[in-house]
Scaffold this motif. Structure first.
Motif, short mmCIF file in Angstrom:
data_model
loop_
_atom_site.label_atom_id
_atom_site.label_comp_id
_atom_site.label_asym_id
_atom_site.label_seq_id
_atom_site.Cartn_x
_atom_site.Cartn_y
_atom_site.Cartn_z
N ILE A 172 13.54 47.68 22.28
CA ILE A 172 12.96 48.81 23.35
C ILE A 172 14.02 50.01 23.26
CG2 ILE A 172 12.70 49.01 25.81
CD1 ILE A 172 12.35 46.18 26.24
N PRO A 173 13.00 51.21 22.91
CA PRO A 173 13.73 52.18 22.90
C PRO A 173 13.86 53.22 24.24
CG PRO A 173 11.27 52.56 22.04
CD PRO A 173 11.71 51.26 22.55
N ILE A 174 15.01 53.41 24.25
CA ILE A 174 15.54 54.17 25.57
C ILE A 174 16.12 55.61 25.32
CG2 ILE A 174 17.17 53.90 27.34
CD1 ILE A 174 16.57 51.28 27.69
N ILE A 175 15.73 56.73 26.26
CA ILE A 175 16.39 57.96 25.91
C ILE A 175 17.52 57.76 27.00
CG2 ILE A 175 15.93 60.39 26.40
CD1 ILE A 175 13.12 59.77 25.80
N GLY A 176 18.85 57.85 26.64
CA GLY A 176 19.69 57.75 27.60
C GLY A 176 20.23 59.16 28.03
N LYS A 177 21.00 59.18 29.18
CA LYS A 177 21.45 60.44 29.70
C LYS A 177 20.08 61.55 29.93
CE LYS A 177 26.23 60.21 28.64
NZ LYS A 177 27.30 60.74 28.20
N ALA A 178 19.11 60.90 30.52
CA ALA A 178 17.93 61.67 30.68
C ALA A 178 17.92 62.82 31.62
CB ALA A 178 16.62 60.73 30.84
N ASP A 179 18.99 62.70 32.31
CA ASP A 179 19.00 63.85 33.49
C ASP A 179 19.63 65.16 32.41
OD1 ASP A 179 22.31 63.16 34.54
OD2 ASP A 179 21.45 63.10 32.57
N SER A 180 19.58 65.08 31.32
CA SER A 180 20.08 66.61 30.60
C SER A 180 18.72 67.01 29.95
CB SER A 180 21.08 66.32 29.59
OG SER A 180 20.52 65.46 28.67
N ILE A 181 17.37 66.63 30.46
CA ILE A 181 16.27 66.97 29.81
C ILE A 181 15.39 67.28 30.89
CG2 ILE A 181 15.33 64.77 29.32
CD1 ILE A 181 14.45 65.77 26.56
N SER A 182 14.57 68.38 30.97
CA SER A 182 13.75 68.71 31.94
C SER A 182 12.33 67.81 31.91
CB SER A 182 13.26 70.07 31.89
OG SER A 182 12.22 70.33 30.95
N LYS A 183 11.68 67.83 33.19
CA LYS A 183 10.37 66.90 32.97
C LYS A 183 9.44 67.43 31.80
CE LYS A 183 8.57 63.95 36.58
NZ LYS A 183 8.89 63.76 37.89
N SER A 184 9.12 68.42 31.65
CA SER A 184 8.11 68.86 30.69
C SER A 184 8.69 68.56 29.41
CB SER A 184 7.71 70.36 30.79
OG SER A 184 8.98 71.06 30.94
N GLU A 185 9.88 69.21 28.82
CA GLU A 185 10.30 68.52 27.68
C GLU A 185 10.39 67.22 27.34
OE1 GLU A 185 13.47 72.18 27.18
OE2 GLU A 185 14.26 70.26 28.03
N LEU A 186 10.60 66.55 28.55
CA LEU A 186 10.70 64.80 28.43
C LEU A 186 9.35 64.33 27.85
CD1 LEU A 186 12.72 62.67 28.59
CD2 LEU A 186 11.70 62.39 31.11
N GLN A 187 8.23 64.78 28.54
CA GLN A 187 6.69 64.34 28.04
C GLN A 187 6.54 64.50 26.73
OE1 GLN A 187 5.22 62.13 29.79
NE2 GLN A 187 6.69 62.34 31.20
N LYS A 188 7.05 65.97 26.42
CA LYS A 188 6.77 66.23 24.75
C LYS A 188 7.73 65.30 23.92
CE LYS A 188 6.74 70.98 25.35
NZ LYS A 188 7.33 72.23 24.94
N PHE A 189 9.06 65.23 24.38
CA PHE A 189 9.85 64.33 23.58
C PHE A 189 9.36 62.98 23.40
CE2 PHE A 189 13.48 63.68 21.30
CZ PHE A 189 14.34 62.73 22.06
N LYS A 190 8.94 62.39 24.59
CA LYS A 190 8.40 60.85 24.53
C LYS A 190 7.11 61.10 23.44
CE LYS A 190 9.64 59.10 28.93
NZ LYS A 190 8.91 58.20 30.06
N LYS A 191 6.31 61.96 23.57
CA LYS A 191 5.10 61.80 22.57
C LYS A 191 5.68 61.77 21.27
CE LYS A 191 0.76 63.28 24.53
NZ LYS A 191 0.82 64.38 25.54
#
Lengths: 418, 350
Positions: A172-191
């Motif tokens: 199960i892949p997990i992005i750790g310390k996700a509070d250092s990334i903004s919501k929009s960037e997060l969506q792009k990153f996940k994709k």
């Protein structure tokens, strides 16, 4: 479930075997459950904090430094209890992952560890006298892979590691310390992450969708992977409640707030919905694959020469026979070697013995000679002594006689003597 | 694809048919236990529901064997137990049919469902048992059948590419029917149970118990229990497999007071006190099968189906099957040296 050609019968009354699932569950409760989590991620990606948050407790895990020589795995088991369920939880942490300058061997210790747990189970299963029902299962049921929230793409190390593990463990892949990334960037990153994983054919764990009761939620959750999580064991007061959160000057990140991060989703999926499926997949899929490979490696086959099915037992027996012959041959070889060595040693000893003998004889001879010489000398000395004694005796005699007789006579005597 | 270090030799040392362990990695293999305190709800106890759902999906197998002389009401009892025609009643041996020369083994399987739980029930009948003039060794075909099921399972288990769910045809429970003579056990009963109690779970039942009065029943049961004990016959639930004190107290009560269950079977319904009940109609009254004051059928049913069904399966799997497996693997591999003849014998064993 197919009926395999069995006829269905209807019951004319209540029999009572609908209590079977309860009977089975009660037995499992008595035995207790095992769950083993492997956390892979670079130092500082928040692995320990997340585990602490997930299980609402602070597992005693010392903070690691970045200066590890090589990757080590540290496993610790905890006994947790909730209502009547006892869980033996094992957390395996990778220490020093990604810290080395040369990361070539980073994932090998992890692969070895996972294989070692499968191996231990296989060994138990192959024993003649075995106790599988009381075996403490140490096989890894799920691997939480922590990805750094860089916002760019997967690191080569991450890809390589996940690729080497995807047929051995549920990832199960997990992005750790996700509070250092903004919501929009997060969506792009996940994709980006998911497409990279798919593009490299990395098989991550899919939440099962075959059971109607959970298929809907599992499908939704599958779409949220990788989970972007934030962990915290510190509590902050929000309104009139104390919640797990991280406090920054610009705001408070609440761990259990689904708008802030996917922590709740992870907990829901990992523990509340799919824990049993993770265990089952580990046993029915990953372990079976390991077992198959391992047995084939050892030379066992289900189909022998001429395509006739060979039972493992026949293969066992043939191998045992071969092994026994080999054992006999080796024994014979060793015995021969031993006899040879003994002969050689004997020869050497004999030789040494001979030498000692000759030396001895030589010494004896010398001793004899010396003795003779000494005898002779003694004789000579004794003769001399005797002569000397005679001389002394006569001298003393003369002296006493001299006192008694006249000087003339003594003079005469003296003259005579002279 | 198998990653990891490859063995340098394929024929590694097999001291116990165990593959040679790989190089040990640099981690401790046995982790230590530390108790952690829980604060707040996590959801670990949901695993019970998860497990329950999975087992409901896969369904259950149950294989029950009935042994006893013909005419003791075996089929009727099984049909009463499972409230359906799972066993075809034999109508005795008519003139055209011949009494079988040996014991036959007839396994009939059905799927029954209750409360969302699907069960594949197989009833194994043993016609001809105890019916010949000379009944010597009539347990042998039965023992052979039981061992054959263990062998089938073992063969599947030992395959390299295994099925996800190995079909389980092993006998989980053997109901042995004792004739209600009122005196004592017959030599045949003792011989059978002595041999078979070591390979399968035996539950002795006193058949056609409506021919005994209450006092006769109690006395007979006591005598039977005594005889079984004197002959060293351990019927299910066996004392040595009691898991904990709770089990022991519960099972002690069953072993020492209730068993063997004195039962009456019937598939006919009658009206008694405004209710429809299963029973046997006699000139002197209706014997209600599920009435505990009339007979112990309900106790047997609850015991076998409602409380101990899973345990019957587990004892079969964890103990009887393991015993068979260990013996089988030992016999075939552990006797050096292997000459040409022993090799031949081994092939025929397989």
């Amino acid at each position: 479930q197919q009926n395999d050609g069995y006829r269905s019968l209807s019951l004319s009354g209540h029999v009572g075997f609908d209590s079977l699932p309860d009977q089975l569950v009660n037995k499992s409760i008595k035995q207790g459950f095992c769950f083993n989590i492997l956390c892979i991620g670079e130092t500082g990606t928040g692995k320990s904090t997340l585990i602490d948050s997930l299980f609402n407790t602070s597992f005693d895990d010392p903070v690691s430094t970045h200066f590890q020589q090589n990757v080590r795995l540290r496993a610790q088991t905890y006994e947790l209890q909730e209502s009547n369920v006892r869980l033996k939880l094992t957390i395996v942490n990778t220490v020093g992952f990604g810290d080395q300058i040369n990361k070539e061997d980073s994932y090998q210790p992890i692969v070895d560890y996972i294989d070692a747990q499968f191996e231990a189970y296989l060994q138990e299963e192959l024993k003649i006298k075995r106790s599988l029902f009381s075996y403490h299962d140490t096989r890894i049921h799920v691997c939480l892979y922590f990805i750094l929230p860089t916002g760019h793409s997967l690191k080569t190390l991450d890809l390589l590691t996940m690729k080497s593990l995807d047929s051995k463990v549920n990832i199960i892949p997990i992005i750790g310390k996700a509070d250092s990334i903004s919501k929009s960037e997060l969506q792009k990153f996940k994709k980006k992450l998911m497409s990279e994983l798919a593009g490299n054919d990395v098989q991550i764990y899919q939440f099962p969708t075959d059971d109607e009761t959970v298929s809907q939620i599992n499908t939704i959750m599958n779409g949220h992977l990788p989970f972007a999580v934030v962990g915290s064991t510190e509590e902050v007061k929000i309104g009139n409640k104390m919640v797990k959160a991280r406090q920054y000057p610009w705001g408070i990140v609440q761990v259990e707030n689904e708008n802030h991060c996917d922590f709740v989703k992870l907990r829901e999926m990992l523990i509340c919905t799919n824990m049993e499926d993770l265990r089952e997949q580990t046993h029915a899929r990953h372990y079976e694959l390991y077992r198959r490979c391992r047995l084939e490696e050892m030379g066992f086959r289900d189909i022998g020469p001429e395509n006739k099915p060979v039972s493992l037992q026949e293969a066992y027996e043939a191998k045992r026979h071969d092994f026994y012959l080999e054992l006999q041959r080796k024994e014979e070889e060793m015995r021969q070697q031993f006899v040879q060595r003994v002969k050689e040693k004997e020869a050497i000893l004999k030789e040494a013995e001979q030498q000692i003998h000759t030396k001895f004889e030589h010494l004896m001879l010398m001793h004899q000679e010396e003795k003779l010489k000494l005898e002779k000398k003694r004789k000579v000395l004794e003769d001399e002594m005797a002569m000397f004694n005679n001389k002394r005796a006569s001298a003393e005699l003369l002296q006493t006689q001299a006192f008694v007789s006249t000087p003339v006579v003594s003079l005469k005597r003296d003259k005579d003597r002279k | 694809p198998c990653a990891g270090p490859v063995e340098s030799k394929n024929e590694a040392a097999m001291s116990e048919l165990v593959p040679e362990p790989r190089q040990k990695p640099v981690v401790p293999m046995k982790p230590m236990g530390i108790n952690a305190n829980l604060l707040g709800y996590i959801g670990i106890d949901t695993i019970i529901e998860q497990m329950r759902k999975k087992t409901m999906k896969t369904g259950f197998d149950f294989n029950i064997m009935v042994v006893g002389q013909s005419g003791l009401g075996k089929s009727t009892l099984v049909n009463t137990l499972f409230k359906s025609q799972v066993s075809r009643k034999s109508s005795g041996w008519n003139r055209e049919e011949k009494i079988p020369k040996t014991v036959e083994i007839k396994a009939i399987g059905h799927v029954i469902e209750e409360g969302g739980v699907k069960m594949k029930l197989t009833v194994i009948d043993t016609p001809g048992f105890g019916d010949q003039i000379n009944n010597e060794n009539c347990w042998e075909p039965i023992e052979k059948y039981i061992n054959e099921q263990y062998e089938k399972f073992l063969k599947e288990e030992v395959n390299i590419a295994r099925k996800k769910r190995i079909p389980d045809t092993r006998v989980h429970c053997c109901l042995y029917f004792i004739s209600p003579t009122g005196h004592s056990l017959r030599p045949l009963d003792l011989e059978f149970m002595k041999h078979l109690s070591k390979v399968v779970n035996i539950i002795p039942v006193i058949a056609k118990a409506d021919t005994m009065t209450l006092e006769e029943k109690i006395e007979f049961k006591q005598r039977v229990r005594k005889e079984l004990e004197v002959n060293g016959i351990e019927f299910y639930p066996q004392k040595e497999f009691d898991e904990d004190l709770e089990d022991k107290t519960e099972n002690d009560k069953i072993r020492q007071e209730s068993m063997p269950f004195a039962v009456v079977g019937s598939d006919k319904e009658y009206q008694v006190n405004g209710k429809r009940v299963l029973g046997r109609k006699t000139p002197w009254g209706i014997i209600e099968v599920e009435n505990l004051t009339h007979c112990e059928f309900a106790l047997l049913r609850d015991f076998v189906i409602r409380t101990h069904l899973q345990d019957l399966k587990e004892v079969t799997h964890n103990i009887h099957y393991e015993t068979y497996r260990a013996k089988r693997l030992n016999d075939n591999g552990g006797l050096p040296p292997m000459t040409a003849e022993t090799e031949e014998n081994h092939e025929s064993n397989l």
